[in-house]
Design a protein around this motif. Structure first.
Motif, mmCIF file in Angstrom:
data_model
loop_
_atom_site.group_PDB
_atom_site.id
_atom_site.type_symbol
_atom_site.label_atom_id
_atom_site.label_comp_id
_atom_site.label_asym_id
_atom_site.label_seq_id
_atom_site.Cartn_x
_atom_site.Cartn_y
_atom_site.Cartn_z
ATOM 1 N N GLN A 39 -4.921 8.626 4.496
ATOM 2 C CA GLN A 39 -5.139 7.360 5.083
ATOM 3 C C GLN A 39 -4.554 6.341 3.762
ATOM 4 O OE1 GLN A 39 -9.284 7.139 4.053
ATOM 5 N NE2 GLN A 39 -9.375 7.443 2.026
ATOM 6 N N TRP A 72 0.734 5.600 1.558
ATOM 7 C CA TRP A 72 0.327 6.529 2.267
ATOM 8 C C TRP A 72 -0.179 7.696 1.472
ATOM 9 C CZ3 TRP A 72 -2.303 7.090 6.613
ATOM 10 C CH2 TRP A 72 -2.492 8.214 7.027
ATOM 11 N N ASP A 73 -1.270 8.126 1.376
ATOM 12 C CA ASP A 73 -1.803 9.379 0.686
ATOM 13 C C ASP A 73 -2.116 10.379 1.492
ATOM 14 O OD1 ASP A 73 -3.225 11.038 -0.896
ATOM 15 O OD2 ASP A 73 -4.807 9.820 -1.722
ATOM 16 N N ALA A 107 0.760 -1.241 -0.124
ATOM 17 C CA ALA A 107 0.049 0.043 0.047
ATOM 18 C C ALA A 107 1.010 1.260 -0.051
ATOM 19 C CB ALA A 107 -0.976 -0.005 1.006
ATOM 20 N N THR A 142 -8.106 4.197 7.148
ATOM 21 C CA THR A 142 -8.763 3.616 5.621
ATOM 22 C C THR A 142 -9.796 3.672 5.351
ATOM 23 O OG1 THR A 142 -8.336 1.883 4.176
ATOM 24 C CG2 THR A 142 -8.743 1.271 6.409
ATOM 25 N N ASP A 143 -10.391 3.883 4.072
ATOM 26 C CA ASP A 143 -11.782 3.891 3.941
ATOM 27 C C ASP A 143 -12.319 2.600 3.492
ATOM 28 O OD1 ASP A 143 -10.410 4.019 1.410
ATOM 29 O OD2 ASP A 143 -11.619 5.402 0.493
ATOM 30 N N LYS A 144 -11.273 1.528 3.287
ATOM 31 C CA LYS A 144 -11.628 0.303 2.863
ATOM 32 C C LYS A 144 -11.714 -0.816 4.237
ATOM 33 C CE LYS A 144 -9.636 0.870 -1.752
ATOM 34 N NZ LYS A 144 -9.717 2.120 -1.823
ATOM 35 N N ALA A 160 -3.842 4.100 0.629
ATOM 36 C CA ALA A 160 -4.152 3.889 -0.656
ATOM 37 C C ALA A 160 -3.512 2.823 -1.432
ATOM 38 C CB ALA A 160 -4.035 5.550 -1.294
ATOM 39 N N GLU A 161 -4.141 2.540 -2.603
ATOM 40 C CA GLU A 161 -3.426 1.253 -3.324
ATOM 41 C C GLU A 161 -1.930 1.990 -3.839
ATOM 42 O OE1 GLU A 161 -4.809 -1.336 -3.849
ATOM 43 O OE2 GLU A 161 -6.522 -1.067 -2.864
#
Length: 106
Positions: free
Chosen positions: A23, A17-18, A15, A86-88, A25-26
């Protein structure tokens, strides 16, 4: 800081870090490891972990996640797990093998 401590110099595998949204991110194509932002650890007595919105990310000393099993039941290469926003769902990052690494081998 006056309370807690900062951790820096970690690398994310699986992954990235955005920083714009704060959070996980891919990963970008052909990007195996990325630098993680500074993490601020703050001790809180009897804190209950959030049920969603965080990935409990393990931290390992090196890329070789295997090690000898210690008396705690964890690998000797394992350090600790930290909550990363994270949002996932957590299983999304588990399938990707997302972890923080203290030192890259190369």
């Amino acid at each position: 800081p006056k309370v807690g401590c900062y951790i820096h110099g970690l690398f994310l595998e699986g992954a990235r870090w955005d920083a714009t949204v704060g959070q996980l991110a891919e990963s970008r194509p052909k990007e195996l490891y990325t630098e993680m932002a500074v993490i601020w650890l703050v001790p809180v007595a009897n804190r209950k972990p959030p049920e969603s919105g965080c990935y409990l990310c393990p931290i390992y000393k090196t890329l070789t996640r295997a090690g000898t099993l210690s008396t705690t039941g964890h690998s000797t290469n394992y350090v600790i797990a930290v909550e990363i926003p994270t949002d996932k769902p957590e299983k999304h990052w588990i399938k990707r093998g997302t972890a923080l690494i203290c030192a890259l081998d190369f």
